[in-house]
Scaffold this motif. Structure first.
Motif, mmCIF file in Angstrom:
data_model
loop_
_atom_site.group_PDB
_atom_site.id
_atom_site.type_symbol
_atom_site.label_atom_id
_atom_site.label_comp_id
_atom_site.label_asym_id
_atom_site.label_seq_id
_atom_site.Cartn_x
_atom_site.Cartn_y
_atom_site.Cartn_z
ATOM 1 N N TYR A 25 0.826 -1.229 -0.052
ATOM 2 C CA TYR A 25 0.010 0.043 0.176
ATOM 3 C C TYR A 25 0.967 1.251 -0.029
ATOM 4 N N THR A 26 1.734 1.389 0.952
ATOM 5 C CA THR A 26 2.530 2.597 1.096
ATOM 6 C C THR A 26 3.432 2.713 -0.217
ATOM 7 N N LYS A 27 4.113 1.641 -0.801
ATOM 8 C CA LYS A 27 5.166 1.395 -1.871
ATOM 9 C C LYS A 27 4.297 2.062 -3.009
ATOM 10 N N GLU A 28 2.889 1.681 -3.404
ATOM 11 C CA GLU A 28 2.156 2.155 -4.298
ATOM 12 C C GLU A 28 1.673 3.512 -4.274
ATOM 13 N N LEU A 29 1.556 4.245 -3.090
ATOM 14 C CA LEU A 29 1.115 5.572 -2.691
ATOM 15 C C LEU A 29 2.338 6.431 -3.063
ATOM 16 N N ASP A 30 3.542 5.845 -3.080
ATOM 17 C CA ASP A 30 4.707 6.935 -3.214
ATOM 18 C C ASP A 30 5.314 6.676 -4.678
ATOM 19 N N SER A 31 4.438 5.959 -5.562
ATOM 20 C CA SER A 31 4.838 5.916 -6.868
ATOM 21 C C SER A 31 3.883 6.626 -7.698
ATOM 22 N N PRO A 32 4.457 7.266 -8.856
ATOM 23 C CA PRO A 32 3.800 8.018 -9.889
ATOM 24 C C PRO A 32 2.204 7.516 -10.145
ATOM 25 N N GLY A 33 1.364 8.573 -10.227
ATOM 26 C CA GLY A 33 0.111 8.124 -10.773
ATOM 27 C C GLY A 33 -0.834 7.560 -9.661
ATOM 28 N N GLN A 34 -1.983 6.929 -10.156
ATOM 29 C CA GLN A 34 -2.810 6.447 -9.134
ATOM 30 C C GLN A 34 -2.723 4.936 -9.349
ATOM 31 N N HIS A 35 -2.362 4.093 -8.296
ATOM 32 C CA HIS A 35 -2.471 2.588 -8.164
ATOM 33 C C HIS A 35 -3.537 2.196 -7.744
ATOM 34 N N LEU A 36 -4.336 1.316 -8.387
ATOM 35 C CA LEU A 36 -5.269 0.717 -7.703
ATOM 36 C C LEU A 36 -5.073 -0.378 -6.807
ATOM 37 N N ASN A 37 -5.713 -0.240 -5.581
ATOM 38 C CA ASN A 37 -5.573 -1.377 -4.673
ATOM 39 C C ASN A 37 -6.673 -1.403 -3.869
ATOM 40 N N LEU A 38 -6.795 -2.701 -3.032
ATOM 41 C CA LEU A 38 -8.354 -2.590 -2.169
ATOM 42 C C LEU A 38 -8.624 -1.334 -1.319
ATOM 43 N N PRO A 39 -7.631 -0.915 -0.555
ATOM 44 C CA PRO A 39 -7.987 0.319 0.274
ATOM 45 C C PRO A 39 -8.090 1.404 -0.246
ATOM 46 N N VAL A 40 -7.463 1.550 -1.578
ATOM 47 C CA VAL A 40 -7.917 2.992 -2.345
ATOM 48 C C VAL A 40 -9.141 2.878 -2.940
ATOM 49 N N VAL A 41 -9.671 1.544 -3.431
ATOM 50 C CA VAL A 41 -10.878 1.610 -4.112
ATOM 51 C C VAL A 41 -12.104 1.731 -3.029
ATOM 52 N N ILE A 42 -11.870 1.162 -1.884
ATOM 53 C CA ILE A 42 -12.998 1.100 -0.774
ATOM 54 C C ILE A 42 -13.019 2.552 -0.572
ATOM 55 N N ALA A 43 -11.805 3.240 -0.202
ATOM 56 C CA ALA A 43 -11.866 4.814 0.242
ATOM 57 C C ALA A 43 -12.587 5.576 -0.661
ATOM 58 N N GLU A 44 -12.294 5.325 -2.024
ATOM 59 C CA GLU A 44 -13.122 6.031 -3.070
ATOM 60 C C GLU A 44 -14.686 5.721 -3.144
ATOM 61 N N ARG A 45 -14.917 4.569 -3.048
ATOM 62 C CA ARG A 45 -16.219 4.057 -3.669
ATOM 63 C C ARG A 45 -17.184 4.131 -2.277
ATOM 64 N N GLU A 46 -16.430 3.966 -1.171
ATOM 65 C CA GLU A 46 -17.365 3.909 0.132
ATOM 66 C C GLU A 46 -17.220 5.233 0.927
ATOM 67 N N GLY A 47 -16.609 6.007 0.352
ATOM 68 C CA GLY A 47 -16.415 7.254 1.127
ATOM 69 C C GLY A 47 -15.798 7.155 2.557
ATOM 70 N N LEU A 48 -14.803 6.206 2.596
ATOM 71 C CA LEU A 48 -13.885 5.999 3.821
ATOM 72 C C LEU A 48 -12.954 6.650 4.032
ATOM 73 N N SER A 49 -12.302 6.959 5.212
ATOM 74 C CA SER A 49 -10.982 7.473 5.207
ATOM 75 C C SER A 49 -10.088 6.635 4.914
ATOM 76 N N ASP A 50 -8.686 7.034 4.432
ATOM 77 C CA ASP A 50 -7.688 5.992 4.107
ATOM 78 C C ASP A 50 -7.439 4.887 5.261
ATOM 79 N N ARG A 51 -7.556 5.221 6.367
ATOM 80 C CA ARG A 51 -7.277 4.174 7.507
ATOM 81 C C ARG A 51 -8.633 3.323 7.629
#
Length: 445
Positions: free
Chosen positions: A355-381
């Motif tokens: 998760y943190t490795k992908e957040l530090d990479s250029p662009g948006q990387h889809l992973n389950l926490p990112v998708v849940i945060a976006e689609r379900e309106g939750l905080s990153d944590r």
């Protein structure tokens, strides 16, 4: 290119470490399944199989002077296997029959406590997993030496400035942890070459090292012909053969598959081709979303991850173990469900640790926490913590389904294959947890 030397597997028990890998799966998951079903007022479920007529069981073979049985006695009260299995259940092959007997641990597994872990790497808090013994350092060193020699000398996989990243991948430790019953280093190398080749395709075609969603379908299709050879008009065959040396991913696929085919049975090789096609289809779905700058629904992301996942790795556990699960048994819907759940759970492990490795990479990387945060309106944590819960549910489902299958089809080679898949699941988590070169956890606790 010389074929790997694969001596007949020794007719002896599995190493002590291997005998415990995955044994927790059948004891604990059976109990877990029983608890769930009891709460619903139903007896534990086992997969159902069609029942066409079949001939009687063949006489059990003898290995190393010991009589073997095509069926290991099921637990008390378990249903007898349906009659269609009598055609395909056979005595064990590969290692000695004693190694195929399932020895269940009396205690049920519990989520590991951080205090019980080695100093290197911290597990994701709250994650359900099983700790494993440290992999044999002698094997790790030899596999690491051989895979680097193969990457540099046989397939020219990477330029000099990628060497640190290649070493940091720690693929030798990864594969030794995931395949504790591999009888020889040569068997381990079958999985190790394929893992490195798959990673090269992912990096060079899709992500870190020049990858792009643009034109990915063409690149994957042409690379797939290194796994599933082209049969075409004679005039064009040489051009295709030459194309297999055109780039590092194709060179790696071609070489790794050549070694694998020489060691595997035809059905084992074809099942790997099938699962690699599944993998490539998952790559293409993710690439399509990237081109559209689209975040899928959570269920859509999980559907993609059932294809873009680790499935090709545990599906070859029998080849790496030096035996073969018959195609009829591997193709059963219940077995396919177990393998799919194993792949799904281990891939969410990757999402969590990377998760943190992908957040530090250029662009948006889809992973389950990112998708849940976006689609379900939750905080990153909260999205990350919910992803842990999704993983745990998948792990329990994997163990429950595997336990039910072991009861319904108690053949020694099925028991061993299920144990091998469980070993891969546990070893995969071990590698993610301990690979601090690649992964660090987010500060959510």
């Amino acid at each position: 290119m010389p074929a790997p030397e694969l001596p007949p597997p020794p007719q002896s028990s599995l190493p002590d470490a291997a005998s415990h890998f995955g044994t927790h799966l059948l004891a604990a998951a059976a109990a877990h399944a029983a608890e769930i079903e009891a709460s619903n007022g139903r007896p534990p479920r086992v997969p159902s199989f069609p029942t066409p007529s079949a001939p009687p069981f063949p006489a059990p073979p003898t290995v190393s002077g010991a009589a073997t049985s095509p069926l290991h006695p099921p637990a008390a009260g378990a249903p007898a296997p349906s009659t269609d299995l009598t055609r395909i259940l056979r005595g064990p092959t590969g290692l000695g029959t004693e190694s195929l007997r399932l020895i269940l641990r009396e205690e049920a597994p519990v989520p590991s406590q951080p205090s019980a872990q080695p100093a290197e790497g911290k597990p994701v808090p709250g994650l359900y997993y099983h700790p494993v013994p440290e992999p044999d350092p002698v094997r790790v060193e030899e596999v690491s030496r051989r895979i680097k020699s193969w990457a540099l000398d046989e397939v020219a996989l990477y330029p000099e400035d990628w060497e640190q990243e290649f070493d940091g991948f720690s693929v030798g430790r990864y594969m030794v942890a995931c395949h504790p019953d591999a009888p020889t280093i040569d068997h381990l190398m079958l999985a190790t070459r394929l893992m490195v080749a798959e990673n090269a395709v992912d990096d060079c075609y899709c992500e870190d090292h020049g990858g792009s969603p643009i034109g990915l379908g063409e690149r994957l299709l042409l690379a797939h012909t290194a796994l599933d050879p082209l049969h075409t008009a004679e005039e064009y065959q040489p051009q295709w053969a030459q194309s297999l040396h055109a780039d590092a991913p194709r060179r790696a696929y071609r070489s790794a598959m050549e070694y694998f085919v020489r060691a595997a049975g035809p059905s084992q090789a074809d099942r790997l081709r099938h699962d690699m096609a599944r993998l490539h289809m998952g790559y293409l779905a993710e690439a399509a979303w990237a081109q559209l700058d689209h975040v899928p629904e959570v269920w859509e992301y999980l559907a993609m991850r059932q294809f873009n996942n680790f499935r090709p790795c545990p599906t070859i556990t029998d080849t790496v173990g030096g035996y073969e699960l018959p195609a009829d048994l591997h193709a059963q819907a219940a077995m396919q469900k177990v393998i799919a759940l194993a792949g799904n759970a281990t891939t969410i492990v990757n999402d969590l640790y990377s998760y943190t490795k992908e957040l530090d990479s250029p662009g948006q990387h889809l992973n389950l926490p990112v998708v849940i945060a976006e689609r379900e309106g939750l905080s990153d944590r909260d999205a990350y913590l919910k992803s842990v819960e999704v993983h745990n549910e998948l792990m329990h489902a994997f163990e429950t389904e595997a336990a039910a299958l072991a009861v319904a089809c108690p053949a020694p080679n099925v028991q061993r294959f299920l144990r091998g898949v469980a070993a891969w699941v546990d070893g995969n988590h071990y590698w993610h947890r301990t690979n601090t070169y690649r992964y660090t956890l987010p500060d959510f606790w």
